[in-house]
Enzyme design. Structure first.
Site, PDB file in Angstrom:
ATOM      1  N   LYS A 114     -13.160  25.072  84.155  1.00 35.09           N
ATOM      2  CA  LYS A 114     -13.346  23.583  83.472  1.00 35.09           C
ATOM      3  C   LYS A 114     -14.266  22.668  84.601  1.00 35.09           C
ATOM      4  CE  LYS A 114      -9.793  21.169  83.473  1.00 35.09           C
ATOM      5  NZ  LYS A 114      -8.612  20.222  83.296  1.00 35.09           N
TER       6      LYS A 114
ATOM      7  N   LYS B 193      -1.290  25.742  96.950  1.00 37.90           N
ATOM      8  CA  LYS B 193      -2.171  25.262  98.088  1.00 37.90           C
ATOM      9  C   LYS B 193      -1.307  24.974  99.047  1.00 37.90           C
ATOM     10  CE  LYS B 193      -4.772  21.800  95.248  1.00 37.90           C
ATOM     11  NZ  LYS B 193      -4.915  20.412  95.245  1.00 37.90           N
TER      12      LYS B 193
ATOM     13  N   LYS C  32     -13.539  17.031  88.209  1.00 39.38           N
ATOM     14  CA  LYS C  32     -13.973  16.189  89.289  1.00 39.38           C
ATOM     15  C   LYS C  32     -13.852  16.652  90.876  1.00 39.38           C
ATOM     16  CE  LYS C  32     -10.210  12.986  88.155  1.00 39.38           C
ATOM     17  NZ  LYS C  32      -9.051  13.546  88.719  1.00 39.38           N
TER      18      LYS C  32
HETATM   19  P1  AMP Z   1      -8.296  15.767  86.139  1.00 42.11           P
HETATM   20  O1  AMP Z   1      -9.597  15.235  86.255  1.00 42.11           O
HETATM   21  O2  AMP Z   1      -7.961  17.120  86.360  1.00 42.11           O
HETATM   22  O3  AMP Z   1      -7.244  14.740  87.085  1.00 42.11           O
HETATM   23  O4  AMP Z   1      -7.767  15.166  84.569  1.00 42.11           O
HETATM   24  C1  AMP Z   1      -7.926  13.936  84.250  1.00 42.11           C
HETATM   25  C2  AMP Z   1      -7.910  14.124  82.586  1.00 42.11           C
HETATM   26  O5  AMP Z   1      -9.024  14.486  82.244  1.00 42.11           O
HETATM   27  C3  AMP Z   1      -6.804  15.116  82.110  1.00 42.11           C
HETATM   28  O6  AMP Z   1      -6.341  14.507  80.980  1.00 42.11           O
HETATM   29  C4  AMP Z   1      -7.702  16.143  82.148  1.00 42.11           C
HETATM   30  O7  AMP Z   1      -6.919  17.023  80.660  1.00 42.11           O
HETATM   31  C5  AMP Z   1      -8.939  15.597  81.632  1.00 42.11           C
HETATM   32  N1  AMP Z   1      -9.913  16.712  81.771  1.00 42.11           N
HETATM   33  C6  AMP Z   1     -10.293  16.815  83.178  1.00 42.11           C
HETATM   34  N2  AMP Z   1     -11.277  17.728  83.245  1.00 42.11           N
HETATM   35  C7  AMP Z   1     -11.736  17.990  81.683  1.00 42.11           C
HETATM   36  C8  AMP Z   1     -12.661  18.854  81.301  1.00 42.11           C
HETATM   37  N3  AMP Z   1     -13.356  19.603  81.934  1.00 42.11           N
HETATM   38  N4  AMP Z   1     -12.694  19.161  79.929  1.00 42.11           N
HETATM   39  C9  AMP Z   1     -12.032  18.050  79.209  1.00 42.11           C
HETATM   40  N5  AMP Z   1     -10.843  17.360  79.479  1.00 42.11           N
HETATM   41  C10 AMP Z   1     -10.799  17.337  80.983  1.00 42.11           C
END
Ligand code: AMP
Length: 317
Positions: free
Chosen positions: A186, A107, A189
């Site tokens: 995936k 990025k 958010k």
């Molecule tokens: P993030 O939203 O990428 O900042 O991730 C925050 C936490 O949520 C981390 O432990 C990720 O591994 C988990 N996480 C985020 N998106 C997913 C998803 N689609 N499926 C499973 N775990 C997720």
């Protein structure tokens, strides 16, 4: 045992966050679990202060609603030691190693915020301040823990033994929830608050229904169409994984319509008690604030000696 887990308020929490992170975090929560909202990490790309404040408020309440109350809960910026140690670690890290970090390589541009370049030092500070020996992370975070490890070793060698040298551990994978519209990616958010492929934890039942009913499947109409097969049927596999993670079963389901309806029911049932707790907590903001003030006070207490030791070792004070 001390464990540390931070979630960046870069968007609203999704079903993926719940099944992949919050649920296992709740199950593991104890007095040595430090779970934080990483608001400082949300400043590395252009942001709106008002939106950040709204997201942090929602996330604080959601972490409680998701049952993380047995942990020490805090907002990162309420524990200034994170920022202070980050700068000291920037004085130990090299521009070469920060430039090799995947996020920056993907990025980073000339006009990026400098913090997009330096934030791995902040992440190293997050970890090292709590003297956690093991850091449970997904594969995508391994590089950050490795940098924290390198910096701790380098610091200890040059200035004296201050830091516990952390190690990345990979807990058995929780459910991995994929985007409903692009099931090879995936559910994230960061895809945007209006993204129809993401189910947000506060989505009302009719919104969950609309999103799930529009989820991508495939054109298989065979008698055994409802089956998990990650490579050939990513959309259907994702729906089945979500259904099972939410306590449902595919037994007796032979059409995608029936599968989707079962997923809607299971997800709505999973979110309902959480949303009810969220509403109750949101009606009592003083209680939520008190929980996070207590948590931050505890974090300030446990991190102060580590920061002081690092400052003294560097010749400060
Ligand atoms: P993030 O939203 O990428 O900042 O991730 C925050 C936490 O949520 C981390 O432990 C990720 O591994 C988990 N996480 C985020 N998106 C997913 C998803 N689609 N499926 C499973 N775990 C997720």
């Amino acid at each position: 045992m001390t464990t540390l887990s931070l979630i960046t308020p870069s968007g609203r929490l999704t079903l993926g966050n719940l099944l992949g992170a919050l649920r296992p975090m709740a199950a593991a929560a104890g007095p040595g679990s430090y779970y934080g909202v990483a608001d400082l990490h949300a400043l590395t790309t252009p942001h709106s202060p008002e939106l950040l404040r709204t997201r942090v408020a929602e996330m604080r309440t959601l972490l409680l609603a998701a049952g993380l109350d047995a942990a020490t809960l805090f907002v990162q910026s309420a524990v200034p030691a994170h920022r202070s140690l980050a700068y000291l670690l920037e004085c130990v890290a090299t521009s070469g190693e920060l430039g090799r970090m995947i996020q920056f390589k993907e990025k980073g541009e000339v006009s990026s915020r400098a913090s997009l370049f330096t934030y791995p030092a902040l992440m190293a500070a997050d970890i090292l301040l709590y003297r956690a020996a093991e850091v449970p992370v997904g594969e995508d975070q391994r590089q950050h823990v490795e940098l924290a490890r390198d910096l701790a070793l380098r610091f200890n060698r040059a200035y004296g033994e201050v830091f516990v040298v952390p190690r990345a551990v990979h807990p058995p994978a929780g459910a991995r929830v994929m985007d409903l519209l692009t099931p090879t990616r995936k559910m994230s958010k960061s895809a945007g608050d209006e993204h129809p492929g993401s189910v947000f934890l506060l989505d009302p039942p009719d919104v969950v229904r609309r999103k799930v009913m529009r989820a991508v499947t495939d054109s298989d109409v065979g008698a055994d169409a409802v089956r998990a097969e990650a490579a050939a049927k990513p959309g259907v596999t994702n729906l089945i994984d979500i259904l099972v993670a939410c306590g449902g079963s595919v037994a007796g389901l032979s059409t995608y319509g029936a599968l989707k309806k079962a997923v809607v029911d299971a997800v709505v049932a999973e979110l309902e008690p959480l949303q009810k707790r969220y509403r109750d907590l949101a009606a009592d903001p003083a209680h939520v604030s008190a929980v996070y003030e207590d948590g931050a006070a505890r974090c300030r207490e446990v991190t102060a000696p580590v920061l002081a030791a690092a400052e003294a070792a560097l010749g400060l004070l």
